[in-house]
Enzyme design. Structure first.
Site, short mmCIF file in Angstrom:
data_model
loop_
_atom_site.label_atom_id
_atom_site.label_comp_id
_atom_site.label_asym_id
_atom_site.label_seq_id
_atom_site.Cartn_x
_atom_site.Cartn_y
_atom_site.Cartn_z
N GLY A 36 32.69 37.93 36.56
CA GLY A 36 32.63 36.69 37.32
C GLY A 36 33.75 36.57 38.34
O GLY A 36 33.52 36.28 39.51
N ALA A 37 34.97 36.80 37.89
CA ALA A 37 36.12 36.64 38.78
C ALA A 37 37.36 37.18 38.08
O ALA A 37 37.31 37.52 36.90
CB ALA A 37 36.32 35.16 39.12
N GLU A 52 39.82 30.61 36.52
CA GLU A 52 40.77 31.56 37.13
C GLU A 52 42.06 30.85 37.53
O GLU A 52 43.16 31.37 37.34
CB GLU A 52 40.16 32.26 38.34
CG GLU A 52 38.84 32.97 38.08
CD GLU A 52 38.82 33.85 36.85
OE1 GLU A 52 39.86 34.45 36.51
OE2 GLU A 52 37.75 33.93 36.21
N1 B3K Z 1 40.28 38.25 33.15
C1 B3K Z 1 39.08 38.60 33.84
C2 B3K Z 1 38.22 39.55 33.09
C3 B3K Z 1 38.54 40.96 33.35
C4 B3K Z 1 37.51 41.87 32.72
C5 B3K Z 1 37.91 43.30 32.79
N2 B3K Z 1 36.90 44.16 32.25
C6 B3K Z 1 38.26 37.41 34.18
C7 B3K Z 1 38.53 36.19 33.41
O1 B3K Z 1 38.34 36.11 32.22
O2 B3K Z 1 38.98 35.26 33.99
ZN ZN Z 2 39.57 34.55 31.82
#
Ligand code: B3K
Ligand code: ZN
Length: 882
Positions: free
Chosen positions: A264-265, A301
C-alpha cells in the site's frame, strides 16, 4: 535468491559494529547506477577486538572499497552472494564503498527500481542491501546524507529523506540535489525518488506554532486527484497532536505516488512512498471505499513517523510493535473522522475473515513470531490486524487515559531507540501500575482463543451468573496453550430492550451498563446482583478481544439483539450470527430438500429496512447488517467443505430475501436514489452504501424493471461508487447478458487509467457467472494487464484466487492449476507477490477430499519448481506441512 535458512528470534545478538553516519551519492543510470557510500563506523560496546564486520549486500557489483582512505587489499575482505566480510576491522573507521546496480532489470520492486521511467526505492524490510553494502538491520541507526545526480530533463525532481540542503548543475545536462536527514534511522527507512513529477502543496500549522509543508508528488496529469490525500495528511497531523500530543518533526512532509509497488505505502522518514491507489482519487474515478482507504493509509504512514520511525523495532520479530500499534492508531483516526461503529464492524469483519483463517491454518504464527525464512512473508494479517487488536485491548483494560499514559511513557523512555514488544508492554504496565505479565501470551501464542459463555438466572435471588470458559486449539509448533488475559465487555438487556445497570456481587452499587470482565483463568464465573428479570446477555461488546465467542442464542434472542442492543457491534454481530446459523443449517441439510429461510429470519431482515431513511439507525449500519456473511468466512466454520454448495446456499438465501422483501428494498432504493450531486461526506457515504446494498439484492430479481434500474444507475451516475455498484450487479446478474455492453463502454472510457482499469479487471475476476476462469485467462492478454505490475496481479489473478471461492474451487480443479501456473510465473518476476498469491492454497485441508487432493498436487508442483524463491517456498512448504 536468498538462502533457505530459518532465522530465530532467540538468536538475537546486538550488532558488533554501529554506523553513526552515512553519506550516499547516487549517480543515476537505467542499468548502471553508481552508488558511493561513506560509512562512519565503530565497534559496539562490549564487543571483542578482532570481531569481523559482516555487511549485507545482494545483487551488487563491487567497484572499490577503502578503509580510512586507503584501498583495501583483496585479501582483507571477502564477498559472497549475501555478504561482504572484513575480518580485521579496527575499533573505528571510515569505509568507502562504490557499487554498481541495475535498476532497469529490478522486477522484485525491492531496492532501487524503475516505474514508468522514474526511479523509486523500497527498502523495508531488507531492500537496502540491494542498494549498497550495509548493516541492514533495524537496530543499526545512522544519520544519512544523500546526494542524487541525474539527467536534468529526464529527472527534474530528485528527492530523499530529510531536508534539501543544496542543488546545482553539472556537465552533460546533469544536475544534483543534496538531502540531509537530521534524525538517525535504520536503513529500511531510506528512500530516494527521481523523476518527472508534479507537486500539490499545502500546509499544516502545529499546536506549537510551526508551519509544516506538505507536498504530494505525482506524475503529470494527476494533480486534480491529490486533494483528498492532502486533506488526509492535514487531518492526520492535527489528530496526532490532539490525541497523542505528537507533532511532526521535520519542516516538510512528502508523499510520492508510484504505480508499481508491492504494497500500500511505505513510511520512509519524511518521504513516504505510496501506491497510486492510496493517493489518487476524484469522484469520477474513485469509490467511497477508495476515499476511506486513502484516509486510512495516509494516516497510517504519517503515524509511523512516531510509532516506527522515532521509536523503531529492535529486530523484525518485533514488527507488530510498529505495525499493530500504527494500525490501531489509523483505525482510531478513521473512527474519529467517520463513523466509529462502521469502522469497528468493517475492521472486525476483515479480521475474522482473513486473520482468523490465518490463525487456524498452516501459516499461523504469534503476533511476535519465533522464526521465519523470509521476513517479507510476515507482513501478515496477524502482525497488522491482530496486532492492532492486541494494542486495543490495552486501551480496553486501562481506559483511554491509562493508554495515553502508557504511550507517553513509551516515547519518554524509547525515543530514538530500536526496541521490543516487551518494552511497549512494560511502558503500559508501569505507567498504570498494573501487572501485564499474563498479557504477554497475546504476543507469544498463536491461534484464536475460543470463549464459551453460559448464563443462569435465579429469579428468587435476582442474580445472573455468567460462566466464561476459554480454550485455544494447537497451532503449528505450539501444542499446549496457556490461558490468555481476555477483556470481555458485556451488557445485560431486559425484555423491553433496555440495558440493565450492572452490579457484581460485593459491589456497593451499579456503575455502568457495559462492563469489561477480565477473564484470566480457564474458567471463571461472574455473578450480577439486583437483576430484576431474565436478561439477554450482550457479549463481547465492541469486539473487546480477538476471540471466537460462543453462546447458545436462540433465533429469537438474535432477532431481539439485532433490534435492541445499544452496542452497534453487538447489534451487527447478532445479524451476522443469525445469518451464519441459517446458512450452516441449510448447507448441512439433505441436498434434495428445498432451500428456504424461515419466516422469522425474513422478518428480522424486514425490520431492518422498513425505515430506510434511517430514523434510529445509521443507514451504513443497516447496510452492514443486511449483507450476508462472506463465503470465505463461512468456509472457516465448516469442514470438508463443498464450496460449490456453499455458494449455492448463499445465493439462494439472497434471492429469497430479494423476493420476499422486494417492496421494501425497492422503496428504500428509490428513496435513497434521490439524485443529490456527489459529495464524499459521512452522511452521503452511508446513504450510498445502503442504496447499493438494496440494488445488489434487487439485481437478484429476474425482472425487466430491475434491468433498466441497473442500466439507468450505470448510465446516470456522476461518481464511480454508484457506477461501479451498478456495473457489478449487472456483471453478476443471472438473468442479464453479463453486461457486455457496459463492460465495453467502461473500458472504452477508462482504458488509459490504470487504477480504474484495476476495478474493471476485479469485477470480472470476482464474477459469479459461468466461464469466469476462461474470462480471467483471456484478460491476462489484455494490453492493460501486466504480470509485472502488482496492482494488476492483485486486481485480476489474486481477486480470482482469493475472492471468488465459487470459481476458484470449481470441482474440475482447473482453477487450482491456473493459480499454480501463475504463481510459478510470478515467482520469477516478483517473489513477494508470488508468495502472497500462494496463500490461496492455505486452507486446502478445509475443503472436501477430492478438491483437497487436487490442491495438494498443485502445491507440490509449485514446491518442486526449480529455482523457486525462498518467499514462495516458505508459504507452500508450510501449507503442505499443515
Ligand atoms: N511498513 C510498510 C510495509 C513494508 C512491507 C515490506 N515487505 C508499510 C506499512 O505498514 O506502513
Ligand atoms: Zn505500517
Amino acid at each position: 535468491m536468498s538462502s533457505r535458512q530459518a532465522i530465530h528470534r532467540l538468536d538475537y545478538t546486538p550488532p558488533s559494529y554501529l554506523i553513526d553516519r552515512v553519506d550516499l551519492t547516487f549517480d543515476l543510470d537505467d542499468t548502471q547506477t553508481k552508488v558511493t557510500s561513506r560509512l562512519i563506523m565503530r565497534r559496539n560496546a562490549g564487543v571483542a577486538a578482532g570481531s569481523p564486520l559482516v555487511l549485507h549486500g545482494e545483487e551488487l557489483r563491487l567497484e572499490s572499497i577503502k578503509l580510512d582512505g586507503a584501498p583495501l587489499p583483496k585479501d582483507a575482505y571477502q564477498v559472497d552472494e549475501n555478504t561482504l566480510t572484513i575480518a580485521d576491522m579496527p575499533e573505528d573507521g571510515i569505509l568507502e564503498i562504490d557499487t554498481l546496480i541495475d535498476p532497469a532489470s529490478n522486477t522484485s520492486l525491492m531496492g532501487l527500481y524503475q516505474s514508468n521511467g522514474n526511479f523509486f526505492t523500497q527498502c523495508e524490510a531488507e531492500g537496502f542491501r540491494k542498494i549498497t553494502y550495509y548493516l541492514d538491520r533495524p537496530d543499526v541507526m545512522a544519520k544519512f546524507t544523500t546526494t542524487i545526480i541525474a539527467d536534468k530533463a529526464k529527472y527534474p525532481v530528485l528527492l530523499s529523506n530529510g531536508n534539501r540542503v543544496g542543488a546545482g548543475t553539472l556537465d552533460k545536462n546533469r544536475h544534483w540535489v543534496k538531502w540531509v536527514d537530521p534524525f538517525k534511522k535504520p536503513a529500511y527507512l531510506f528512500a530516494l525518488v527521481a523523476g518527472k513529477l508534479v507537486v500539490l502543496s499545502g500546509t499544516h500549522n502545529t499546536q506549537s506554532g510551526r508551519t509544516i509543508n506538505i507536498e504530494i508528488y505525482v506524475e503529470p496529469g494527476n494533480l486534480d486527484r491529490c486533494h483528498h490525500a492532502l486533506a488526509a495528511a492535514q487531518k492526520s497531523m492535527a489528530w496526532d497532536e490532539e490525541r497523542f500530543g505528537l507533532e511532526y518533526d521535520l519542516d516538510t512532509y512528502m508523499i510520492v505516488a508510484v504505480s508499481d509497488f508491492n504494497m500500500g505505502a511505505m513510511e520512509n522518514k519524511g518521504l513516504n512512498i505510496f501506491n497510486t491507489k492510496y493517493v489518487l482519487a476524484k469522484p469520477e474515478t474513485a469509490t467511497d471505499v477508495d476515499f476511506d482507504g486513502i484516509d486510512a493509509v495516509v494516516a497510517h504512514e504519517y503515524f509511523h513517523n512516531w510509532t516506527g520511525n522515532r521509536v523503531t523495532c529492535r529486530d523484525w520479530f518485533q514488527l507488530s510493535l510498529k505495525e499493530g500499534l500504527t494500525v490501531y492508531r489509523d483505525q482510531e483516526f478513521s473512527s474519529d473522522i467517520g463513523s466509529r461503529a462502521v469502522q469497528r464492524i468493517s475492521n472486525v469483519r476483515a479480521l475474522r475473515t482473513s486473520q482468523f483463517a490465518e490463525d487456524a491454518g498452516p501459516q499461523a504464527h504469534p503476533v511476535r513470531p519465533d522464526e521465519y525464512l523470509e521476513i517479507n512473508n510476515f507482513y501478515t494479517m496477524t502482525i497488522y490486524e491482530k496486532g492492532s487488536e492486541v494494542v486495543r485491548m490495552y486501551e480496553t483494560l486501562l481506559g483511554r487515559e491509562g493508554f495515553r499514559l502508557g504511550m507517553d511513557l513509551y516515547f519518554k523512555r524509547h525515543d530514538g531507540q530500536a526496541v521490543t514488544c516487551d518494552d511497549f508492554r512494560a511502558a503500559m504496565a508501569d505507567a498504570n501500575n498494573v501487572d501485564l505479565e499474563q498479557f504477554e501470551r497475546w504476543y507469544s501464542q498463536a491461534g484464536t482463543p475460543r470463549v464459551s459463555a453460559s448464563g443462569v438466572y435465579n429469579a428468587g435471588a435476582q442474580t445472573y451468573t455468567l460462566t466464561l470458559k476459554q480454550s485455544c486449539a494447537p497451532t503449528p509448533g505450539q501444542t499446549q496453550k496457556l490461558p490468555f488475559h481476555i477483556p470481555v465487555a458485556i451488557g445485560l438487556i431486559d425484555r423491553r430492550g433496555q440495558d440493565l445497570p450492572l452490579q457484581l456481587v460485593g459491589e456497593p452499587e451499579s456503575t455502568a451498563t457495559t462492563r469489561v470482565l477480565q477473564l484470566r483463568e480457564p474458567e471463571q464465573t461472574f455473578t450480577f446482583i439486583n437483576v430484576p428479570c431474565l436478561p439477554v446477555p450482550s457479549l463481547l461488546r465492541d469486539f473487546s478481544a480477538p476471540v471466537v465467542l460462543e453462546y447458545d442464542y436462540s433465533d429469537d434472542d438474535l432477532a431481539f439483539l439485532m433490534a435492541h442492543d445499544s452496542d452497534a457491534f453487538a447489534r451487527w454481530e447478532a445479524a451476522n450470527t443469525l445469518a451464519c446459523k441459517l446458512i450452516k443449517q441449510l448447507y448441512a441439510q439433505d441436498a434434495a430438500l428445498p432451500l428456504a429461510a424461515p419466516d422469522n429470519f425474513i422478518a428480522a431482515y424486514r425490520k431492518l429496512i422498513a425505515k430506510p431513511a434511517g430514523e434510529a439507525l445509521d443507514p451504513a449500519l443497516i447496510a452492514l447488517m443486511l449483507q450476508l456473511p462472506q463465503e470465505n468466512y463461512l468456509l472457516e466454520q465448516l469442514s470438508d467443505v463443498d464450496p460449490t454448495r456453499l455458494a449455492f446456499v448463499c445465493q439462494s438465501i439472497k434471492q429469497q430475501i430479494a423476493r420476499e422483501l422486494r417492496q421494501e428494498l425497492l422503496a428504500a432504493y428509490q428513496q435513497l436514489n434521490d439524485g443529490t450531486p456527489y459529495h464524499y461526506n459521512g452522511e452521503q457515504v452511508a446513504r450510498r452504501s445502503l442504496k447499493n446494498v438494496c440494488l445488489d439484492y434487487l439485481a437478484e430479481l429476474d425482472e425487466a424493471m430491475v434491468g433498466s434500474l441497473l442500466a439507468d444507475q450505470y448510465r446516470k451516475a456522476d461518481n464511480m461508487t454508484d457506477r461501479l455498484a451498478a456495473l457489478k450487479a449487472l456483471v453478476n446478474r443471472t438473468g442479464g447478458d453479463g453486461a457486455e455492453t457496459q463492460l465495453a463502454d467502461f473500458a472504452g472510457q477508462w482504458i488509459d487509467d490504470a487504477l480504474v482499469m484495476d476495478k474493471w479487471f476485479t469485477l470480472q475476476a470476482t464474477s459469479r457467472r459461468q466461464g469466469t476462469l476462461g474470462r480471467v485467462q483471456s484478460l491476462l492478454n489484455h494490453h492493460a494487464f501486466s504480470l509485472k505490475n502488482p496492482n494488476k496481479v492483485r486486481a485480476l489473478i489474486a481477486a480470482f484466487c482469493l475472492q471468488n471461492p465459487q470459481h476458484f474451487h470449481a470441482a474440475d480443479g482447473y482453477a487450482y492449476a491456473f493459480a499454480a501456473e501463475q504463481i510459478i510465473a510470478l515467482d520469477a518476476i516478483n517473489p513477494q507477490i508470488a508468495a502472497r498469491l500462494a496463500s490461496c492454497f492455505n486452507r486446502w485441508s478445509k475443503i472436501e477430499p477430492k478438491r483437497r487432493e487436487l490442491m495438494k498436487q498443485e502445491l507440490e508442483r509449485i514446491r518442486d519448481h526449480e529455482g523457486l524463491s525462498s518467499d514462495t517456498f516458505e508459504i507452500v512448504s508450510k501449507a503442505l506441512a499443515g
